[in-house]
Design a protein around this motif. Sequence first.
Motif, PDB file in Angstrom:
ATOM      1  N   LEU B 243      33.249 -25.237-103.735  1.00  0.00           N
ATOM      2  CA  LEU B 243      33.258 -23.866-104.260  1.00  0.00           C
ATOM      3  C   LEU B 243      34.399 -23.705-105.264  1.00  0.00           C
ATOM      4  O   LEU B 243      35.386 -24.427-105.200  1.00  0.00           O
ATOM      5  N   THR B 244      34.228 -22.742-106.155  1.00  0.00           N
ATOM      6  CA  THR B 244      35.340 -22.398-107.042  1.00  0.00           C
ATOM      7  C   THR B 244      36.550 -22.059-106.182  1.00  0.00           C
ATOM      8  O   THR B 244      36.446 -21.290-105.225  1.00  0.00           O
ATOM      9  N   HIS B 245      37.699 -22.682-106.508  1.00  0.00           N
ATOM     10  CA  HIS B 245      38.850 -22.497-105.628  1.00  0.00           C
ATOM     11  C   HIS B 245      40.116 -22.149-106.403  1.00  0.00           C
ATOM     12  O   HIS B 245      40.269 -22.482-107.581  1.00  0.00           O
ATOM     13  N   PRO B 251      38.609 -21.102-101.304  1.00  0.00           N
ATOM     14  CA  PRO B 251      37.543 -20.579-102.174  1.00  0.00           C
ATOM     15  C   PRO B 251      37.867 -19.202-102.741  1.00  0.00           C
ATOM     16  O   PRO B 251      38.505 -18.381-102.074  1.00  0.00           O
ATOM     17  N   THR B 253      35.162 -17.107-104.853  1.00  0.00           N
ATOM     18  CA  THR B 253      33.857 -17.276-105.494  1.00  0.00           C
ATOM     19  C   THR B 253      33.385 -16.071-106.297  1.00  0.00           C
ATOM     20  O   THR B 253      32.291 -16.095-106.837  1.00  0.00           O
ATOM     21  N   HIS B 259      37.781 -18.689-111.780  1.00  0.00           N
ATOM     22  CA  HIS B 259      36.762 -19.653-112.197  1.00  0.00           C
ATOM     23  C   HIS B 259      37.051 -20.205-113.590  1.00  0.00           C
ATOM     24  O   HIS B 259      37.010 -21.408-113.824  1.00  0.00           O
TER      25      HIS B 259
END
Lengths: 174, 320
Positions: B243-245, B251, B253, B259
């Motif tokens: 996941l975008t972290h 995370p 998200t 991001h």
Amino acid sequence: MRTEIRIAGFGGQGVVLAGLLLGEAAIRDGKQAVQTQSYGPESRGGAARSEVLISDEKIDYPKVIEADVLVALSQEAFDKFRPFVKENGAVIIDRDLVKVKEDRLRSVPFTKMADTLGKKVVANSVMLGYLVASTRVISAESMQAVIREKVPKHTIDLNLQAFDKGIEFWRQER
Amino acid sequence: MDREQYNQVIKAIGKRDLFAQGDEAYAYGALLAGCRFFAGYPITPATETAEVMSLLLPRVGGTHIQMEDEIASMGAVIGASLAGVKSMTVTSGPGFSLMQENIGYACMVEAPCVVVDVQRSGPSTGQPTEPSQGDIMQARWGSHGDYEIIALSPNSVQESLNLTIECFNHSERYRNPVLLMTDGEVGHMREGITIPDYGEYEVHEREKPRKPAGEYVPFLPEEGKVPRIADFGCGYHTYLTGLTHKPSGLPATDDAAVHTRLVTRLARKSPKILTSSPELKNSTWTTLRPPSSVTGSPLEQLRMRLRSCVPKVGKSAIFD
């Protein structure tokens, strides 16, 4: 000088191994060598071929363009590759596996000779003996050393006998 | 890689002058670069590399696992890498397709690893024993989302060995999967090769975090754009996710800023032009002087060959 050798037959005849041994022996002789192989997805029975280029100089293109030596161990291989041999090139066939009308070919009973030694699978070593003796592109000593190094241990003597048989056949033929 | 480890590798291989296949050379190059973990699933025309690895890795203190498929192979490679061991897998087209998801994951968690793709004719299972170069676009765009990849491509057995070492160095330097895009022709071709002596080639070792355990932030680079890796089990707290972290690894998200920051860094951490070694610098344009027996006249021909497919090398315009 660049020598192009093509060995073709079917899977299980030791076509690829023969090419590997030739290349390795050429390196041992201090030459440059490239070996390539081509075979079908089957491990036995499909068409198989091995190409070896031997040269004193660096090899740019790794495949046979026009063969100096063609060894055909099956009818299919002969029919397919006979047209791609140099005018003065050598065509060597297993006389019991390839039926031809040409008379300038070198026709040798490799498989039958191997059979008299007790194992058909060493037909490739008989062929190497004949090839080395008739073309002199590499030394017999290097070839023997490589056979000792590369074949399964319990078959070394058998393979060397087969190799000698190939050389012997060439001598008698002359 | 110290001299003792190098000697161990040479002892395992047997000698330094060999008549070897490309497939063998990938294995030798990996061992010389310090690779000590291999997971893979056999596939023509790449199987010989796995065979050599299974034989030699245990002799140099490494591990070889034959996995149930290529998805699991890639997963095992990522896990081993983040536990601190240089890792590699080898495959061909059908397996390369299966690996794409985990290659994307490796890009996201920044796991250094090397994937050798001995390309064969496709699509699907295609022609197992026939060479092809049909995976090049997949090398660049095979997994989803915005990511960057480094992919090198050898044309001889010696170069297969040299570029495999180079792949490992790039993967550790930029903390990214690196692909060696070779094919069944080079993989199954045998040539005389010489294994470089100790000190004749570069080995980039993974840089450990400078900060102590309590202050370490997994995805916050201490300098430049590449964060240092705290290997699993070394006493540091770390966290990985696809996941975008955030820099902490946790995370985030639904945060556009997080991001953008993450993906921008991932895209910019490796150079757009690779000139890190003489091998790559020399790879753009070469002048060929074919013998006049071939061309009929001593004309020079200009030939371009890329040793690096992605990113571009020097002034080449491919993938521009």
